[in-house]
Write a protein that holds these residues in place. Structure first.
Motif, PDB file in Angstrom:
ATOM      1  N   GLU A  96     -65.245 -25.416   1.107  1.00 60.01           N
ATOM      2  CA  GLU A  96     -66.578 -25.330   0.527  1.00 60.01           C
ATOM      3  C   GLU A  96     -67.457 -24.465   1.418  1.00 60.01           C
ATOM      4  OE1 GLU A  96     -68.250 -29.166  -0.430  1.00 60.01           O
ATOM      5  OE2 GLU A  96     -70.024 -28.316  -1.392  1.00 60.01           O
ATOM      6  N   HIS A 103     -62.569 -31.891  -5.039  1.00 60.35           N
ATOM      7  CA  HIS A 103     -63.755 -31.937  -4.190  1.00 60.35           C
ATOM      8  C   HIS A 103     -63.763 -33.173  -3.291  1.00 60.35           C
ATOM      9  CE1 HIS A 103     -68.346 -30.955  -3.890  1.00 60.35           C
ATOM     10  NE2 HIS A 103     -67.785 -31.163  -2.700  1.00 60.35           N
ATOM     11  N   HIS A 129     -71.848 -29.019  -7.442  1.00 64.67           N
ATOM     12  CA  HIS A 129     -73.107 -29.733  -7.739  1.00 64.67           C
ATOM     13  C   HIS A 129     -74.273 -28.780  -7.990  1.00 64.67           C
ATOM     14  CE1 HIS A 129     -73.618 -29.080  -3.407  1.00 64.67           C
ATOM     15  NE2 HIS A 129     -72.511 -29.726  -3.202  1.00 64.67           N
ATOM     16  N   HIS A 144     -73.686 -24.271  -2.661  1.00 65.17           N
ATOM     17  CA  HIS A 144     -72.335 -24.687  -2.244  1.00 65.17           C
ATOM     18  C   HIS A 144     -71.304 -24.154  -3.250  1.00 65.17           C
ATOM     19  CE1 HIS A 144     -73.534 -28.183   0.609  1.00 65.17           C
ATOM     20  NE2 HIS A 144     -74.459 -27.239   0.603  1.00 65.17           N
ATOM     21  N   HIS A 148     -65.718 -28.427   4.392  1.00 71.21           N
ATOM     22  CA  HIS A 148     -66.703 -27.366   4.639  1.00 71.21           C
ATOM     23  C   HIS A 148     -66.138 -26.344   5.638  1.00 71.21           C
ATOM     24  CE1 HIS A 148     -69.879 -29.674   2.635  1.00 71.21           C
ATOM     25  NE2 HIS A 148     -69.451 -30.732   3.293  1.00 71.21           N
TER      26      HIS A 148
HETATM   27 ZN   LIG Z   1     -71.564 -29.531  -1.290  1.00 72.41          ZN
END
Ligand SMILES: [Zn+2]
Ligand SMILES: [Zn+2]
Length: 355
Positions: free
Chosen positions: A68, A12, A111, A77, A44
């Motif tokens: 993501e 991540h 998360h 997410h 992203h």
């Molecule tokens: Zn995120």
């Protein structure tokens, strides 16, 4: 269980391909400089680093690229590995979770339990669709969520200066959720750094790097275990498939490197017939199953059964004979802080395995 081969790295992170400030080269160099074996990038909505040839080995470090995804409200997410392309931004959560599962991609909830209110420009991005079941893994510990959740105006400066010391344990909220999910089916847990290396401009005009990649790479790491050795220079796609498979199979554990190098931790189940690893299901023989833990250093060990923590054992190993069906995992502490979190081993009644 010592014959398993271990690869330690971070999952991540964001580069200049989305909202991070570092180039891929810079991030890889940071990973190499702190001795990581792999990095799993998640910009992203962006898989361009693969097109641009970044996926592969640099020295002893393997860089793998997923991305993501999030919904139109910027919630839910979802980290995806092994997707051939980025899905449309207007997909609903249900659409992107289902599409990814259908394509055989690995979906990791990012998360999931964020709560925070101290920074207006960084609202929380929680997961709100637990009814969906296409996901296979969740991020049970996220460096950034953790850091921001505990933030107050009193500790802000200290926390900017000491991001690593701010880490205590994953939240009980997410651990409870994770245990509960595992009573239904196997959901692996991983740790994420969510590294961006924000550039902050001070009032005096100087730019400072906040949470440099290199600092975060010395916090939450995910240790993956392999049955066969995996060496620098091995075929990239094969290696990637093996990494994804280790995560999907829950053959992994999470550590906070600030409290010590956790390489060598093992948690397994022994029966007279054979040994079982994290992520596996064990048919319970009459005499019970011997759960075993070994550590690279003395620490406080706690077995967790169906979400309930057992007593503390101090030392560099622990064993426990168990006979009850359910899911077992291990937590290890140093000085009251969480050092190591294993994945689950499932015990099943012997006859339930025969069908
Ligand atoms: Zn995120
Ligand atoms: Zn992220």
């Amino acid at each position: 269980m010592n014959e398993l081969h271990e690869k330690v790295g971070c999952i991540h992170m964001h580069s200049i391909y989305s909202d991070g400030s570092g180039t891929i080269e810079e991030i890889i160099d940071a990973g190499i400089s702190v001795g990581l074996d792999y990095l799993m990038f998640t910009d992203h909505f962006n898989l361009k680093p693969i097109e641009n040839g970044y996926e592969g080995w640099n020295d002893n470090l393997l860089s793998l690229f997923g991305y993501e995804h999030n919904d139109m409200n910027d919630e839910n997410h979802y980290m995806l590995f092994d997707m051939d392309k980025v899905m449309p931004k207007d997909y609903t959560v249900e659409e992107y979770v289902k599409t990814a599962a259908k394509k055989g991609a690995l979906g990791i909830i990012a998360h999931p339990d964020e709560i925070r209110s101290h920074l207006v420009s960084y609202p929380p991005y929680p997961w709100t669709h637990w009814e969906l079941n296409g996901f296979e893994s969740i991020e049970i510990w996220n460096q950034m969520s953790h850091w921001m959740e505990g933030l107050t105006k009193w500790n802000k400066v200290w926390r900017w200066l000491h991001p690593r010391s701010s880490l205590i344990t994953p939240t009980d909220r997410i651990l409870e959720k994770w245990d509960e999910l595992n009573l239904q089916r196997r959901i692996s847990g991983i740790g994420g750094v969510d590294a961006h290396q924000y550039i902050h401009k001070l009032s005096i005009g100087i730019k400072v790097k906040v949470f440099p990649y290199k600092v975060l790479f010395k916090t939450i790491r995910t240790h993956l275990l392999f049955y066969e050795p995996l060496n620098p220079g091995d075929h990239v796609i094969d290696s990637k498939n093996r990494f994804i498979n280790a995560i999907r199979s829950a053959r992994c554990f999470i550590s906070n490197y600030k409290l010590g190098d956790a390489r060598g931790f093992r948690f397994w189940a022994e029966t007279e017939a054979k040994n079982y690893n994290m992520g596996q299901s064990v048919p319970i023989p009459e005499e019970g199953v011997n759960l075993q833990v070994i550590l690279p250093a003395d620490a406080v060990i706690r077995f967790v059964y169906n979400g309930k923590r057992g007593g503390r054992v101090t030392g560099d190993s622990a064993t426990r004979i168990v006979k009850e069906p359910g899911v077992y995992r291990v937590e290890v502490y140093q000085g009251g802080k969480g050092w190591i979190y294993s994945n689950h081993i499932r015990l099943e009644k012997e006859d339930s395995n025969e069908s």
